[in-house]
Design an enzyme around this catalytic site. Structure first.
Site, PDB file in Angstrom:
ATOM      1  N   ASP A 178      82.059 -16.753  -2.990  1.00 13.94           N
ATOM      2  CA  ASP A 178      81.717 -17.445  -1.750  1.00 13.94           C
ATOM      3  C   ASP A 178      82.301 -18.859  -1.716  1.00 13.94           C
ATOM      4  O   ASP A 178      82.918 -19.264  -0.727  1.00 13.94           O
ATOM      5  CB  ASP A 178      80.198 -17.491  -1.597  1.00 13.94           C
ATOM      6  CG  ASP A 178      79.737 -17.084  -0.206  1.00 13.94           C
ATOM      7  OD1 ASP A 178      80.591 -16.708   0.617  1.00 13.94           O
ATOM      8  OD2 ASP A 178      78.527 -17.126   0.048  1.00 13.94           O
ATOM      9  N   ASP A 179      82.091 -19.630  -2.776  1.00 15.75           N
ATOM     10  CA  ASP A 179      82.694 -20.969  -2.825  1.00 15.75           C
ATOM     11  C   ASP A 179      84.206 -20.886  -2.782  1.00 15.75           C
ATOM     12  O   ASP A 179      84.868 -21.699  -2.126  1.00 15.75           O
ATOM     13  CB  ASP A 179      82.250 -21.684  -4.104  1.00 15.75           C
ATOM     14  CG  ASP A 179      80.894 -22.336  -3.967  1.00 15.75           C
ATOM     15  OD1 ASP A 179      80.837 -23.512  -3.577  1.00 15.75           O
ATOM     16  OD2 ASP A 179      79.886 -21.671  -4.243  1.00 15.75           O
TER      17      ASP A 179
END
Length: 446
Positions: free
Chosen positions: A197-198
């Site tokens: 996600d990051d």
């Protein structure tokens, strides 16, 4: 070993870190005298017995487990930058007979002090900290609002993110040994567990800033594509971490212990690949998976945010970035669902009970800034920037904004384990409205 029918690596990264330390503590069952009554939290005075002297095999297992725990400690003394493995790591090492003069245990206890929050007369630990994630979202939102790339604070934020790039292998390499490291983690010091996600969101925030971000983005994209699961979706920390049979084990009744692909993480990954116009084969597989995950009502499930508003607010930007047209049936079904749950005020809200009861999907007895922003992001991505529902959502955000620029938001809109561990991200109420209003402004400006 990882290739065996049952391995600690079948569990998600947060579960395996907790279980190894917890297994050590449970095996040794340390007993400490206490001068306060702890029966309310499960203490059974006089009935806890120390275990027998461990067998040779168990001593060998304890040695392996201790080495595994020590090897995974982060630079700030934590394990994974989250509370459960950190607490049990401390207990496990203390149960093994180590004191504060032990470098690992001492570092863990000292680091724990930075996780504590003074709240009036209370002292409480945080569940997790999210500086990299929060900084990335803030940078993305401010740039969408037209803040210049050379603004000193944006440059500092971008340089901070570049300094946090993960360049070493972690547990993910057990399943992907030939994949080069790259990407970003969620916390201050968590090089063992970067997350997809990051790694999807930060390059979107950094691209085009002109601060030497190109190489880091390229490494992140390569790592992200290598972390795609067989079915085409992406989990958060591992590849193909979908051993759902684990939930039949009695001690797995506390929450999520797997990290299977999710709609929101997959959608963020697609938004990155589509925006950059790279890795088209991986993007096509991801799009196919994401479309197959759309619910009958037109929404998408939100694994890491509450809930179908979060999933849908991620899915439509990801699909649009990959070239799915605005008149695609999935787009129109999603918009129809959003229209059906928009409240009279123009805002949106979703109760965490939607994780257990479908009647609450997209519905609540309240509205929030972050959830309204997720719906607005979806409307814009679906080509509905000029529609009445979009305008009503935007008007709600503008009207609800405080005079100091902040928004009120007391409800938990972030998710750790659905229903079991919910998170209140204090910046979500600011970053997501700014991002949504900024993208609406860009779209209306042509």
């Amino acid at each position: 070993p990882p290739s065996s029918p049952f391995s600690i690596y079948d569990f998600s990264c947060w579960a395996r870190q907790t279980f190894v330390a917890l297994a050590v503590a449970q095996s040794l069952r340390p007993v400490r005298p206490a001068d306060v009554d702890l029966t309310a939290i499960g203490a059974i005075p006089g009935r806890t017995r120390r275990p027998r002297r461990p067998s040779l095999l168990r001593r060998r297992a304890l040695t392996v487990a201790e080495r595994w725990i020590r090897e995974r400690q982060d630079a700030d003394g934590s394990w994974g930058g989250i509370q459960p493995p950190w607490v049990w790591g401390i207990i496990a090492l203390a149960a093994l007979g180590h004191g504060l003069d032990d470098p690992v245990l001492g570092k863990a206890v000292e680091g724990w002090r930075g996780f504590m929050v003074e709240d009036g007369e209370r002292l409480r630990p945080e569940a997790c900290q999210s500086p990299v994630w929060d900084t990335g979202l803030a940078l993305l939102a401010l740039r969408a609002c037209g803040v210049a790339d050379d603004h000193p604070q944006l440059v500092r934020a971008g340089e901070y993110l570049l300094s946090e790039e993960v360049r070493v292998k972690g547990d993910w390499a057990i399943r992907k040994p030939d994949l080069a490291p790259g990407g970003w983690a969620f916390e201050y010091e968590n090089d063992n567990y970067p997350d997809v996600d990051d790694t999807a969101v930060l390059p979107l925030a950094l691209q085009g800033m002109g601060i030497g971000e190109e190489a880091a983005i390229a490494r992140g994209v390569e790592w992200l594509v290598g972390m795609q699961s067989r079915g085409g979706g992406w989990g958060a920390f591992d590849v193909d971490n979908s051993a759902m049979w684990l939930y039949r084990i009695p001690f797995c009744d506390f929450g999520k212990v797997t990290d299977e692909p999710s709609a929101d993480v997959t959608a963020h990954s697609l938004e990155l690949l589509g925006t950059l116009g790279v890795e088209r084969d991986a993007a096509e597989r991801g799009v196919e998976w994401l479309l197959s995950e759309q619910e009958e009502d037109g929404s998408w499930f939100g694994r890491w945010g509450v809930n179908h508003l979060y999933g849908t607010g991620a899915a439509l930007p990801g699909l649009e970035a990959c070239g799915i047209p605005h008149d695609h049936p999935s787009m129109r079904r999603a918009v129809a669902w959003l229209d059906s749950v928009q409240q009279e005020s123009g805002g949106f809200g979703e109760d965490i009970r939607s994780y257990g009861n479908p009647a609450w999907r997209g519905r609540a007895n309240f509205t929030t800034a972050s959830q309204t922003a997720w719906a607005l992001l979806a409307y814009v991505a679906a080509g509905n920037a000029e529609d009445l529902a979009t305008r009503r959502a935007a008007d709600y955000l503008c009207a609800a904004q405080r005079t100091d620029g902040d928004w009120e938001e007391e409800h938990f809109t972030g998710t750790g384990f659905p229903l079991d561990f919910m998170i209140r991200y204090h910046l979500y109420r600011i970053t997501f409205p700014l991002l949504a209003l900024g993208r609406l402004r860009e779209r209306l400006a042509g």
